[in-house]
Scaffold this motif. Structure first.
Motif, PDB file in Angstrom:
ATOM      1  N   ASP A 161       0.799  -1.224   0.000  1.00 61.10           N
ATOM      2  CA  ASP A 161       0.000   0.000   0.000  1.00 61.10           C
ATOM      3  C   ASP A 161       0.835   1.279   0.000  1.00 61.10           C
ATOM      4  N   THR A 162       2.158   1.161  -0.130  1.00 58.37           N
ATOM      5  CA  THR A 162       3.023   2.330   0.044  1.00 58.37           C
ATOM      6  C   THR A 162       2.786   3.402  -1.014  1.00 58.37           C
ATOM      7  N   TYR A 163       2.680   3.004  -2.268  1.00 54.86           N
ATOM      8  CA  TYR A 163       2.524   4.009  -3.324  1.00 54.86           C
ATOM      9  C   TYR A 163       1.281   4.860  -3.093  1.00 54.86           C
ATOM     10  N   GLU A 164       0.161   4.237  -2.786  1.00 54.78           N
ATOM     11  CA  GLU A 164      -1.077   4.990  -2.585  1.00 54.78           C
ATOM     12  C   GLU A 164      -0.981   5.879  -1.350  1.00 54.78           C
ATOM     13  N   ARG A 165      -0.364   5.380  -0.283  1.00 61.31           N
ATOM     14  CA  ARG A 165      -0.208   6.207   0.915  1.00 61.31           C
ATOM     15  C   ARG A 165       0.686   7.407   0.628  1.00 61.31           C
ATOM     16  N   LEU A 166       1.768   7.166  -0.089  1.00 55.65           N
ATOM     17  CA  LEU A 166       2.688   8.246  -0.417  1.00 55.65           C
ATOM     18  C   LEU A 166       2.002   9.287  -1.300  1.00 55.65           C
ATOM     19  N   ARG A 167       1.267   8.832  -2.310  1.00 60.87           N
ATOM     20  CA  ARG A 167       0.556   9.765  -3.183  1.00 60.87           C
ATOM     21  C   ARG A 167      -0.457  10.590  -2.393  1.00 60.87           C
ATOM     22  N   ARG A 168      -1.212   9.926  -1.540  1.00 59.22           N
ATOM     23  CA  ARG A 168      -2.226  10.614  -0.740  1.00 59.22           C
ATOM     24  C   ARG A 168      -1.592  11.621   0.211  1.00 59.22           C
ATOM     25  N   ASP A 169      -0.515  11.215   0.874  1.00 57.91           N
ATOM     26  CA  ASP A 169       0.140  12.112   1.837  1.00 57.91           C
ATOM     27  C   ASP A 169       0.782  13.309   1.141  1.00 57.91           C
ATOM     28  N   ALA A 170       1.397  13.074  -0.013  1.00 54.65           N
ATOM     29  CA  ALA A 170       2.048  14.173  -0.740  1.00 54.65           C
ATOM     30  C   ALA A 170       1.012  15.190  -1.208  1.00 54.65           C
ATOM     31  N   GLU A 171      -0.114  14.714  -1.722  1.00 53.99           N
ATOM     32  CA  GLU A 171      -1.149  15.632  -2.191  1.00 53.99           C
ATOM     33  C   GLU A 171      -1.810  16.365  -1.027  1.00 53.99           C
TER      34      GLU A 171
END
Length: 461
Positions: A280-290
Motif C-alpha cells: 500500500d506504500t505508493y497509494e499512501r505516499l501519493r495521498r500524503d504528498a497531495e
C-alpha cells in the motif's frame, strides 16, 4: 490532478542539453580510501554475509566475551564490525569520523542506537524513555556542532526512532484503533498537534488511564525533540518500523508535521519514511504528498525498500492475515521505481517545499534517480539527496559524492554495549542487503589487487 496545473520550479525549458551521462559504480572512487579501510571492509562484509554469524550474533558475542574476556573481545569488535559500521563512542570520535567522510564529499546522518525490550521493566519504563529523550537532544546538539565543518547550503539531518520515546504497546493500540472504519476524530493529527503545542490534558477513550498518561508524556517528548531540532536547524528523519506500528507512527509524524512543516521558506523539519516493499506504500505516499500540498505544508520523505520482509510475512502467516508485502523482489523494485518517480515529480513542482532522500543501496535505483533529476532539471545539490549505511555501498556513495550529489551516511554511535546489539538486530533485518554485497566485495578485491601488485593509485592507510 493538482501537479499538472503547477509550474515546474526547476526546469521550464526541459532537461539540460548535452545528454545524460550515467555515473560509473565500478569502484574507481575506492582510490580515495586507505588500504587498511579496504581490507577491513572486505573482511567484515564477507563475515556479515554468512547467515549463521548474523542469526546467532548475540550468542556469539556473549560466548566470545566469556572465552576471550571483555577487553580482548571488545578490541576485536572495535577493529572489525564496530570500526566498520560505527562512528565511535565519544563526541570527538564521531567528529573525527565525520571529518573523514567530508573529505570524501559525504555527509553525516546520526542515529542513536536504542532497542526497546517489551519484556523488560527497565527498558519500557517511563524513566527509560526520558533517558532516550536526553540522548536524542544530545544527538541534535552533536549534529548541529558538525555544521562548523559543513558547507553553507548543507542540510543537517538526523534519524529519529519514535519507539525510543513511546512504547510499541501504545503504538499497537493506536494502530488497531485508527485502522477501524470511521475511526474517531479524537485521534486526528490536528488534535494531537494541538495537545503537543498546548500541553493540554489529552484523553483518548480507547486508551486506559495509564496509556493516556504515557501518550501525553510521549507527545511531550516528541514535541521537545522537534522544537530543539528546529531551533538548532537540524531536520528529523523518522524511522519506519513494523506494519503493526506504522499507522500510529504516521499519525504522530502527521501531528508533528502540522506543527513544524508550515514554514514556506525553510522546507520540512520532520520527514517520514516510506517502505516500498509494502503493497500500500505508493497509494499512501501519493495521498500524503497531495494532502501536504493542499494544506500548504512542506513534505519530507525518506524512501527505502524496507528491512522487515521475512518477519512481516511470518507474522501474517501466523495470524492468518493478508501478507502486506510485495510478492517478490521485482515487485518491490517496481514499487520503488513508481514511488521514486512520484516524489521526483513533486519535488520538481514544489521545489524547496518538498525534500526527498533516495535511501537505497541498489545501483539501478540510484541511476533512475539521477537520470530523472537531470530530465526534470533538479540540481544535484537541491532538495533531493541520497542515503546509505556507514561502512556499506561505498562504491555508490563515493561516486555520487564526487559527482556533486548530496550523499548521507547513516551513522550509529555509542559504546560497544549499546551499539553491538543494535548492529546485530539491524543485520538480521537486512540479511538480503548483506548477502547482496557481492559486487562490492569484488570491487574491493579488485582495488586491493591493484595496490598489492603495484598498479593504480596508492593511498596511505
Amino acid at each position: 490532478m493538482m501537479l499538472r496545473t503547477c509550474p515546474v520550479l526547476y526546469s521550464k525549458a526541459g532537461p539540460p542539453t548535452g545528454g545524460w551521462q550515467p555515473l560509473s559504480f565500478d569502484g574507481g572512487a575506492f582510490h580515495l580510501k586507505g588500504t587498511g579501510e579496504l581490507m577491513r571492509a572486505l573482511l567484515v562484509l564477507r563475515l556479515c554475509a554468512w547467515p549463521p554469524l548474523v542469526t546467532h550474533g548475540l550468542a556469539i558475542q556473549a560466548w566470545s566475551q566469556r572465552l576471550l574476556g571483555s577487553r580482548f573481545s571488545g578490541a576485536l569488535l572495535r577493529a572489525s564490525i564496530y570500526g566498520q559500521f560505527v562512528a565511535g563512542e565519544t563526541a570527538e570520535e564521531v567528529r573525527d569520523c565525520v571529518q573523514q567522510l567530508q573529505t570524501l564529499s559525504l555527509r553525516p546522518l546520526l542515529a542513536v542506537p536504542t532497542e526497546e525490550e517489551p519484556d523488560s521493566a527497565i527498558k519500557t519504563g517511563e524513566a527509560w524513555y526520558e533517558e532516550n529523550l536526553r540522548a536524542m537532544l544530545r544527538c541534535v546538539d552533536l549534529s548541529r556542532s558538525l555544521l562548523e565543518t559543513s558547507g553553507p547550503n548543507e542540510n543537517i539531518l538526523m534519524q529519529l526512532k519514535v519507539t525510543a520515546l513511546t512504547s510499541t504497546r501504545l503504538c499497537k493500540e493506536l494502530t488497531s484503533w485508527v485502522r477501524r472504519p470511521g475511526a474517531s476524530l479524537e485521534l486526528s493529527p490536528e488534535r494531537l498537534a494541538e495537545a503537543m503545542d498546548s500541553g493540554q490534558d489529552l484523553q483518548v477513550s480507547c486508551l486506559s488511564t495509564e496509556q493516556n498518561q504515557h501518550l501525553r508524556a510521549s507527545l511531550s517528548r516528541l514535541q521537545r525533540v522537534a522544537q530543539h531540532a528546529q531551533a538548532q536547524h537540524v531536520r528529523l528523519l523518522v524511522d519506519a518500523e513494523y506494519t503493526s506500528l506504522n499507522p500510529a507512527l504516521s499519525l504522530l509524524v502527521a501531528a508533528l508535521a502540522l506543527r513544524w512543516n508550515k514554514s514556506r521558506e525553510s522546507g520540512p523539519w520532520v520527514w517520514n519514511t516510506y517502505q516500498a516493499y509494502l503493497k500500500d506504500t505508493y497509494e499512501r505516499l501519493r495521498r500524503d504528498a497531495e494532502a501536504a500540498d493542499r494544506a500548504g505544508l512542506a513534505f519530507g520523505v525518506k524512501l527505502v525498500r524496507g528491512a522487515y520482509l521475512d518477519k512481516e510475512r511470518g507474522v501474517a502467516q501466523l495470524q492468518g492475515t493478508n501478507d502486506p508485502t510485495q510478492p517478490d523482489y521485482e515487485a518491490t523494485s517496481q514499487s520503488y521505481r513508481r514511488c521514486l518517480e512520484l516524489m521526483l515529480t513533486h519535488v520538481s513542482h514544489r521545489g524547496p517545499m518538498c525534500h526527498l532522500m533516495v535511501a537505497s543501496h541498489n545501483e539501478e535505483s540510484v541511476h533512475q534517480a539521477t537520470k530523472s533529476m537531470w530530465e526534470l532539471g533538479i540540481p544535484p545539490d537541491g532538495p533531493v539527496c541520497f542515503g546509505q549505511l556507514l561502512g556499506m555501498c561505498d562504491h555508490v556513495s563515493l561516486a555520487l559524492g564526487q559527482a556533486g550529489y548530496a550523499v548521507y551516511k547513516s551513522i550509529p554511535y555509542g559504546s560497544l554495549e549499546e551499539v553491538i546489539p543494535y548492529l546485530i538486530r539491524r543485520a538480521q533485518e537486512n540479511q538480503s542487503v548483506l548477502r547482496g554485497a557481492r559486487r562490492e566485495w569484488e570491487l574491493l578485491s579488485q582495488e586491493l589487487r591493484r595496490r598489492l601488485l603495484g598498479r593504480g593509485l596508492r593511498v596511505p592507510s
